[in-house]
Design a protein around this motif. Structure first.
Motif, PDB file in Angstrom:
ATOM      1  N   PHE A 213      -6.063   8.353  -0.979  1.00 37.56           N
ATOM      2  CA  PHE A 213      -6.094   7.025  -1.248  1.00 37.56           C
ATOM      3  C   PHE A 213      -5.247   6.200  -0.123  1.00 37.56           C
ATOM      4  O   PHE A 213      -5.793   5.016   0.077  1.00 37.56           O
ATOM      5  N   PHE A 214      -4.090   6.801   0.474  1.00 38.89           N
ATOM      6  CA  PHE A 214      -3.429   5.838   1.104  1.00 38.89           C
ATOM      7  C   PHE A 214      -4.295   5.677   2.720  1.00 38.89           C
ATOM      8  O   PHE A 214      -4.481   4.451   3.005  1.00 38.89           O
TER       9      PHE A 214
ATOM     10  N   VAL B  69       0.841  -1.328  -0.047  1.00 36.97           N
ATOM     11  CA  VAL B  69       0.003   0.005   0.037  1.00 36.97           C
ATOM     12  C   VAL B  69       0.902   1.321  -0.220  1.00 36.97           C
ATOM     13  O   VAL B  69       0.693   2.070  -0.613  1.00 36.97           O
ATOM     14  N   HIS B  70       2.014   1.122   0.926  1.00 39.08           N
ATOM     15  CA  HIS B  70       3.063   2.366   0.611  1.00 39.08           C
ATOM     16  C   HIS B  70       3.528   2.416  -0.506  1.00 39.08           C
ATOM     17  O   HIS B  70       3.376   3.772  -1.084  1.00 39.08           O
ATOM     18  N   ALA B  71       3.780   1.345  -1.299  1.00 39.47           N
ATOM     19  CA  ALA B  71       4.499   1.565  -2.641  1.00 39.47           C
ATOM     20  C   ALA B  71       3.505   2.125  -3.748  1.00 39.47           C
ATOM     21  O   ALA B  71       3.735   3.139  -4.584  1.00 39.47           O
ATOM     22  N   ALA B  72       2.267   1.717  -3.368  1.00 35.95           N
ATOM     23  CA  ALA B  72       1.108   2.082  -4.372  1.00 35.95           C
ATOM     24  C   ALA B  72       0.924   3.644  -4.274  1.00 35.95           C
ATOM     25  O   ALA B  72       0.993   4.519  -5.184  1.00 35.95           O
ATOM     26  N   ALA B  73       1.069   4.175  -2.947  1.00 31.30           N
ATOM     27  CA  ALA B  73       0.849   5.360  -2.705  1.00 31.30           C
ATOM     28  C   ALA B  73       1.893   6.282  -3.205  1.00 31.30           C
ATOM     29  O   ALA B  73       1.933   7.504  -3.628  1.00 31.30           O
ATOM     30  N   MET B  74       3.422   5.621  -3.045  1.00 35.34           N
ATOM     31  CA  MET B  74       4.515   6.407  -3.694  1.00 35.34           C
ATOM     32  C   MET B  74       4.304   6.321  -5.341  1.00 35.34           C
ATOM     33  O   MET B  74       4.596   7.568  -5.877  1.00 35.34           O
ATOM     34  N   ILE B  75       3.935   5.326  -5.898  1.00 29.31           N
ATOM     35  CA  ILE B  75       3.622   5.266  -7.315  1.00 29.31           C
ATOM     36  C   ILE B  75       2.638   6.155  -7.976  1.00 29.31           C
ATOM     37  O   ILE B  75       2.907   7.239  -8.613  1.00 29.31           O
ATOM     38  N   LEU B  76       1.533   6.341  -6.812  1.00 28.80           N
ATOM     39  CA  LEU B  76       0.559   7.385  -7.221  1.00 28.80           C
ATOM     40  C   LEU B  76       1.105   8.876  -7.151  1.00 28.80           C
ATOM     41  O   LEU B  76       0.822   9.942  -7.948  1.00 28.80           O
TER      42      LEU B  76
ATOM     43  N   PHE C   3     -10.132   1.082   4.774  1.00 29.13           N
ATOM     44  CA  PHE C   3     -10.867  -0.131   4.231  1.00 29.13           C
ATOM     45  C   PHE C   3     -10.017  -1.245   3.887  1.00 29.13           C
ATOM     46  O   PHE C   3     -10.819  -2.236   3.332  1.00 29.13           O
ATOM     47  N   GLY C   4      -8.941  -1.222   4.306  1.00 28.89           N
ATOM     48  CA  GLY C   4      -8.244  -2.604   4.255  1.00 28.89           C
ATOM     49  C   GLY C   4      -7.763  -2.852   2.809  1.00 28.89           C
ATOM     50  O   GLY C   4      -7.829  -3.942   2.417  1.00 28.89           O
ATOM     51  N   TRP C   5      -7.846  -1.831   1.978  1.00 33.49           N
ATOM     52  CA  TRP C   5      -7.347  -2.226   0.442  1.00 33.49           C
ATOM     53  C   TRP C   5      -6.111  -2.808   0.167  1.00 33.49           C
ATOM     54  O   TRP C   5      -5.399  -2.439   1.142  1.00 33.49           O
ATOM     55  N   SER C   6      -5.772  -3.604  -0.662  1.00 29.39           N
ATOM     56  CA  SER C   6      -4.421  -3.673  -0.926  1.00 29.39           C
ATOM     57  C   SER C   6      -3.736  -2.893  -1.864  1.00 29.39           C
ATOM     58  O   SER C   6      -4.526  -2.193  -2.330  1.00 29.39           O
ATOM     59  N   GLY C   7      -2.516  -2.875  -2.059  1.00 25.63           N
ATOM     60  CA  GLY C   7      -1.798  -1.879  -3.010  1.00 25.63           C
ATOM     61  C   GLY C   7      -2.632  -2.039  -4.421  1.00 25.63           C
ATOM     62  O   GLY C   7      -2.624  -1.024  -5.012  1.00 25.63           O
ATOM     63  N   VAL C   8      -2.771  -3.228  -5.057  1.00 27.74           N
ATOM     64  CA  VAL C   8      -3.380  -3.116  -6.290  1.00 27.74           C
ATOM     65  C   VAL C   8      -4.989  -2.491  -6.355  1.00 27.74           C
ATOM     66  O   VAL C   8      -5.176  -1.610  -7.262  1.00 27.74           O
ATOM     67  N   ASP C   9      -5.504  -2.984  -5.177  1.00 26.19           N
ATOM     68  CA  ASP C   9      -6.977  -2.215  -4.873  1.00 26.19           C
ATOM     69  C   ASP C   9      -7.133  -0.749  -5.017  1.00 26.19           C
ATOM     70  O   ASP C   9      -7.499   0.004  -5.889  1.00 26.19           O
ATOM     71  N   LEU C  10      -5.769  -0.136  -4.251  1.00 23.60           N
ATOM     72  CA  LEU C  10      -5.531   1.217  -4.373  1.00 23.60           C
ATOM     73  C   LEU C  10      -5.380   2.070  -5.545  1.00 23.60           C
ATOM     74  O   LEU C  10      -6.030   2.808  -6.011  1.00 23.60           O
TER      75      LEU C  10
END
Lengths: 811, 83
Positions: free
Chosen positions: A766-767, A716-723, A773-780
C-alpha cells in the motif's frame, strides 16, 4: 488416601459441587498432553485424606470427543476409589444415562442429586431411598449453589470407600444379553474393571477398549452386522435406546410429579432472549454492557490503581543506586526498564478482573451457548463457531480490548478447528495498548481526519480476522478435528458470588503467573539488545569532556561562596544535583501552598545543608542555584544524547538498520523498526521508544510535534505504520496465551511470524501504491479498508465447503 | 430402513415451529452419531421443534426435558415422523 473422581454431565452443576467440597484450596492444571482443565483438591474428612479430581463434563463415555477420552482414560488408568456422580435432580431421567455407564464400571459410587431446590420448585418428589435401593449405591441430596450437602457427600464417600461392589447395577439389555455374555467369556483376564462394562464397550466398538482387551475389530464387526440384520438398528443406538428406557423406568419408580409441569422460567426467558426480532438487540446489549463495564470502566479504574502501582514503582526506584551526573548505573537502568515493562501489564489487572468475572457470570447464567445459537450462521461462513463471538469482542471488536482474555475465553468452543482459528485471529483485534500509538501518529499527521481514521482502524480489524479465519480453516487447519454443532441450551441459573469471584481470581492468577514471567524474560533480552555494545568510546569521551567542563564551571561558581566546603567532594555535587532534580519534580506536582510547605519540610529533613542551596535560602545559595540549574540542564541533555547513541549503536539498532532495505518499501526507517521491535514485550513501549528517539535534547515539544515537524515522515508513512501496527500481534503476553490455549509452540511461532510478514507485505504494497498513484495517507487507509471489507464480504458469499459437518465413517 | 425413508422422508430440519415428532432413525455416522445418541436422539424418542435461530439456522429442539440446538445440516440426518 482415598481418591475420588467427580463425574457428571454438562450443566449438572458439577463445578458448584466441586467448589463446595474443595473451597479455595484448589489446584488447576491440564490433563497430560491436552488443554482440558484438570481441577483437583486435597481435603481431609474423619481423619482420612481425600484427593478429589474433577473430570470434564461428558454426556457419555464414547471416545469421540476430547473430554470423553480424557474422562475415560482417567477412570481406566488412575482407578479412583470412589466415583461421585453429580446429576441434576430436576432433570433426572436425562442424567441417568451417564449414571448407568458409571454404575456398570463396578466401582463404588455416590450419587449426588444436585439442584434439589429446582426439582422442588418444579414439583418433583425424588425418593432417595428407592433410588439407593434400586442402584445399590449411596444417594445424597445437595444444593451446590447454596452450599448444602457437603458433610453428607463426604460421609457417603468415606463409607463407600470401605465397601466393595459385589454386584453392580445391571441395565437390562434384553436381546443383547446373549451377545454380552458371549463377549464376556472371550475376554482375557479382565483387570480391575467390570467384564460386563468391557463387553458393552467392545460391542459399541470402542477403539480404546478394543485395544486394551485385544479383540479384533473384525470379530466385533461381524457381531454388530448380525445384530443389525436381526433388529434393523445399529448396535450402539440399540444400547443407548435401552439405557434411555431403563432411565425412564427408574424415573417413574423413584420420582413423583406432584403437578403437571407448566412453562418453565427458562422457556419464558428464552421467548424474549431468543425471539426472532429481539435476539440481536439483546445480544448487542449484552456485548455492549460487557465492553462498557470491563474495557471502558475497567480502563477508568486504572486511573485509580495506577497511582498505587506508581507509588510502589517509585519506592522501588528509590532503593536503586542514584546517577552520578551523566553516569547512570547499569543496575538502575535495568531496574527502571524492568519495572516499567511489568507495570505496563499489571496496569490492566482491573480490566482483566472485571472481564473474567463477567465471563464467569455469562457462563454460569447459561447465556454463552445461546450467543452461539444466535450468531453461528454468520461465523460458520468464515470457519468460526457461534462461540467465537465473545473471544472476538473481548479481543477488541470495538475500539479496544485485550487479546489475552479473548484467547482465554476460547476454551469453551467445542469445535477444535474453529477454536484454533479463533485463537489465531483474536490477536488481530484492536489491542488497547496500541491505541496510544495510533493517537500519537494520528495527532501528528491526521489532526483533521482523526475520527475517520479511528473509525477505519477500529472496524477494519474484524474484517481482517474473518478473512484470515476463513483462509486458515481452509488451508493449514483444514484437517483439524471438527465437532458437530449439537449443544445443550442449559436452564438459566443465578450465578453465585463466590463461584464467580473464585473463577475470576483463578484466571487472573494464571494470567499473572504465566504471562508476567515470560514478559520478564523477554524484557531482559530486549534490555540487553538495547544496551549493548554501548556508546562508541570516542563519542563517550566527548560527552565526558563536556560533562567535565560543566562540572568545572559549576565548581568555579561554588568556590566563591561560603558553601564551598560542603561541595569539595564531587559526590556531594552529585547528591546536590539529584536532590535538586527530585525537588523540582516534586514541586511541580505540589498544588497548594500547604503542600509546598510540607514538601520543603521533608526535603529539609533529608539534607538540611544541601537543601539550603536547593531552596535558594540566601544570596550565595541563589547564585549556586542558578549554576545548578545550568548543570542540571547540561546533564539531562547529555544523558539523552547518550541514550540516543546507545540505541543507535545497540544490537537492536543494528537489527533495525539491517531490516531497513526491506522495511524501506513500507516507508519504515530503522528508527521505526527499533520502535516496533522493542515494543514486543508490551505495545506501550512503541510510543516510549519512538518518543525517546525523537526527544531531541531539551526541547519542551512533545514527540507528536517533533515528529510532525521533523519532515522525515509524511502522512503516507504514518498510514503505512498504522497499517503495520494493525496487523502485528499485540504482545508477547498474547503469544504466551496462544501457546497455553493451543498447546503448541508451533502455533505460537506461527502467530508471531505470519502476521508480521503479512503486515510488512501489505504495508509495503500500500505504501508503494500510494507513492505510485500519489495517494494521501487517508487515501491509503480508505483503499485498504475498502479492499479488506470487500474481500470479507465476498468470502462470506462464496459457499464454504469446509463449514458444514460431514458424515464421517466409524469403520 | 431404506423403505421407511422413502415413505416418510421427513427430517428433523423439516419440522415447523412448535411441531412435535418422534425420532425414526439417524443417518449420521461417526462422532456426530455418538453425539446425537448421547443427547438423546435415539429411535422412539419424542421431540418438539422449539424455534429457529434468528437467521433460521441453527434450530432449537426440545428433547427429554432439555433444549438442544443443532445446525440444519445435522438435523437433516435425523429422520422423524410427525405426531
Amino acid at each position: 488416601m482415598i481418591r475420588i473422581a467427580l463425574a457428571g454431565q454438562p450443566n449438572c452443576g458439577k463445578s458448584t459441587i466441586f467448589n463446595m467440597l474443595a473451597g479455595v484450596n484448589q489446584h488447576v492444571a491440564n490433563y497430560p498432553g491436552v488443554t482440558v482443565d484438570k481441577k483437583s483438591a486435597a481435603l481431609t474428612y474423619a481423619g482420612k485424606a481425600f484427593e478429589l479430581v474433577d473430570l470434564p463434563g461428558t454426556y457419555s463415555f464414547s471416545t469421540f470427543s476430547l473430554e470423553e477420552r480424557v474422562a475415560k482414560n482417567f477412570i481406566l488408568d488412575e482407578q479412583p476409589d470412589v466415583i461421585v456422580n453429580v446429576v441434576d435432580a430436576s432433570n433426572l431421567r436425562r442424567h441417568l444415562y451417564l449414571t448407568f455407564q458409571l454404575l456398570e464400571l463396578g466401582r463404588p459410587l455416590v450419587l449426588v442429586l444436585n439442584m434439589m431446590d429446582v426439582a422442588e420448585r418444579r414439583g418433583l418428589d425424588v425418593d432417595c431411598d428407592k433410588l439407593a435401593a434400586l442402584f445399590n449405591v449411596r444417594v445424597v441430596k445437595a444444593i451446590g449453589a447454596k452450599r448444602q450437602g457437603k458433610e453428607e457427600i463426604l460421609r457417603a464417600v468415606h463409607d463407600a470407600a470401605q465397601t466393595k461392589v459385589v454386584e453392580p447395577f445391571r441395565v437390562d439389555y434384553d436381546k443383547l444379553e446373549p451377545y454380552i455374555s458371549q463377549i464376556e467369556e472371550k475376554l482375557s483376564a479382565p483387570d480391575h474393571l467390570s467384564s460386563r462394562w468391557l463387553a458393552l464397550k467392545v460391542l459399541e466398538g470402542d477403539d480404546v477398549i478394543l485395544d486394551r482387551v485385544g479383540i479384533h475389530r473384525e470379530a466385533v464387526r461381524d457381531v454388530s452386522r448380525e445384530i443389525h440384520s436381526r433388529h434393523d438398528i445399529d448396535v450402539d443406538q440399540m444400547i443407548a435406546g435401552l439405557r434411555y428406557t431403563a432411565a425412564d423406568l427408574a424415573y417413574h419408580k423413584c420420582v413423583k410429579e406432584r403437578r403437571l409441569q407448566g412453562e418453565t422460567i427458562t422457556s419464558k426467558i428464552d421467548r424474549l432472549i431468543l425471539n426472532q426480532w429481539l435476539a440481536f438487540p439483546v445480544l448487542g446489549l449484552v456485548i455492549f454492557l460487557v465492553y462498557q463495564l470491563a474495557i471502558v470502566q475497567g480502563y477508568k479504574l486504572t486511573d485509580y490503581t495506577w497511582p498505587l502501582l506508581a507509588t510502589l514503582r517509585n519506592q522501588f526506584f528509590a532503593i536503586l543506586p542514584r546517577a552520578e551526573f551523566i553516569d547512570v548505573p547499569l543496575l538502575t537502568e535495568f531496574g527502571i526498564w524492568m519495572a516499567n515493562s511489568v507495570l505496563a501489564l499489571l496496569n490492566y489487572i482491573p480490566v482483566f478482573f472485571i472481564l473474567f468475572a463477567l465471563i464467569a457470570i455469562l457462563e454460569d447464567v447459561g447465556y454463552m451457548p445461546r450467543m452461539a445459537f444466535i450468531l453461528d450462521r454468520v461465523f460458520r461462513k468464515f470457519g468460526l463457531h457461534g462461540q467465537s463471538t465473545l473471544p472476538l469482542v473481548l479481543g477488541g471488536a470495538f475500539v479496544g480490548g485485550c487479546a489475552v482474555p479473548g484467547i482465554m475465553a476460547t476454551k469453551g468452543i467445542a469445535d477444535e478447528r474453529a477454536r484454533l482459528a479463533t485463537i489465531l485471529t483474536v490477536p488481530y483485534m484492536n489491542c488497547l495498548a496500541k491505541v496510544p500509538f495510533y493517537t500519537l501518529l494520528l495527532g501528528a499527521f491526521f489532526k483533521e481526519q482523526m475520527a475517520l481514521m479511528m473509525f477505519f482502524i477500529s472496524t477494519v480489524t474484524l474484517f481482517i480476522a474473518l478473512i484470515l479465519a476463513r483462509l486458515l480453516t481452509s488451508t493449514v487447519l483444514r484437517s483439524r478435528e471438527t465437532a458437530p454443532f449439537v449443544m445443550e441450551l442449559p436452564t438459566y441459573h443465578m450465578p453465585t458470588l463466590s463461584g464467580v469471584l473464585l473463577r475470576a481470581f483463578q484466571r487472573l492468577w494464571i494470567y499473572i503467573k504465566k504471562v508476567v514471567t515470560i514478559v520478564v524474560a523477554v524484557a531482559v533480552v530486549l534490555f540487553v539488545l538495547l544496551q549493548y555494545p554501548g556508546v562508541p568510546a570516542e563519542r563517550m569521551a566527548d560527552y565526558r569532556s563536556q560533562a567535565d567542563t560543566a562540572l568545572a564551571d559549576f565548581a568555579a561558581v561554588a568556590e566563591k561562596t561560603s558553601y564551598a566546603p560542603v561541595l569539595v567532594d564531587s559526590h556531594q555535587v552529585f547528591r546536590l544535583l539529584n536532590l535538586y532534580d527530585d525537588y523540582r519534580a516534586a514541586r511541580m506536582l505540589a498544588a497548594s501552598a500547604d503542600a509546598v510547605a510540607a514538601l520543603d519540610e521533608t526535603y529539609q529533613g533529608r539534607d538540611p545543608e544541601l537543601f539550603a542551596i536547593v531552596s535558594a535560602a540566601d544570596t550565595e545559595a541563589r547564585r549556586i542555584n542558578r549554576a545548578l540549574r545550568n548543570l542540571s540542564n547540561v546533564g539531562k541533555r547529555l544523558q539523552l544524547n547518550i541514550k540516543n547513541d546507545k540505541i543507535t549503536n545497540s544490537y537492536l539498532g543494528t537489527l533495525g538498520r539491517t531490516l531497513e532495505p526491506v522495511s524501506r518499501y513500507a516507508g519504515f526507517d530503522w528508527r521505526i523498526n527499533v520502535a516496533f521491535l522493542s515494543s514486543f514485550a508490551a505495545r506501550e513501549s512503541a510510543v516510549a521508544t519512538l518518543g525517546s528517539i525523537y526527544e531531541q535534547g531539551a526541547t519542551d515539544a512533545s514527540a507528536e510535534e517533533v515528529m510532525a515537524r521533523d519532515g522525515a515522515y509524511t502522512p503516507v508513512h504514518a498510514a503505512a505504520m498504522i497499517l503495520f501496527m494493525i496487523l502485528t500481534p499485540p504482545c508477547i503476553a498474547t503469544m504466551v496465551v496462544v501457546k497455553l490455549q493451543s498447546g503448541s509452540y508451533k502455533w505460537m511461532l506461527f502467530a508471531i511470524f505470519f502476521p508480521i510478514s503479512l503486515g510488512i507485505v501489505l504495508s509495503a504494497l500500500f505504501f508503494s501504491a500510494a507513492v505510485q498513484f500519489g495517494w494521501s495517507g487517508v487515501d491509503l487507509m480508505r483503499n485498504f479498508y475498502i479492499g479488506v471489507a470487500a474481500l470479507a464480504l465476498l468470502l462470506g458469499f462464496i459457499k464454504n465447503k469446509q463449514s458444514g459437518w460431514y458424515v464421517g465413517k466409524t469403520h | 430402513m431404506e423403505l421407511k425413508q422413502q415413505e416418510s422422508p421427513l427430517s428433523l430440519s423439516d419440522l415447523k415451529k412448535n411441531e412435535s415428532g418422534q425420532v425414526v432413525c439417524s443417518l449420521a455416522q461417526g462422532s456426530l452419531k455418538q453425539k446425537l445418541i448421547s443427547m438423546g436422539f435415539v429411535p422412539g424418542i419424542q421431540i418438539r421443534m422449539v424455534r429457529n435461530a434468528p437467521l433460521r439456522d441453527p434450530i432449537e429442539i426440545s428433547i427429554q426435558n432439555s433444549l438442544v440446538t443443532l445446525r440444519r445440516t445435522e438435523a437433516r440426518l435425523i429422520v422423524v415422523e410427525k405426531l
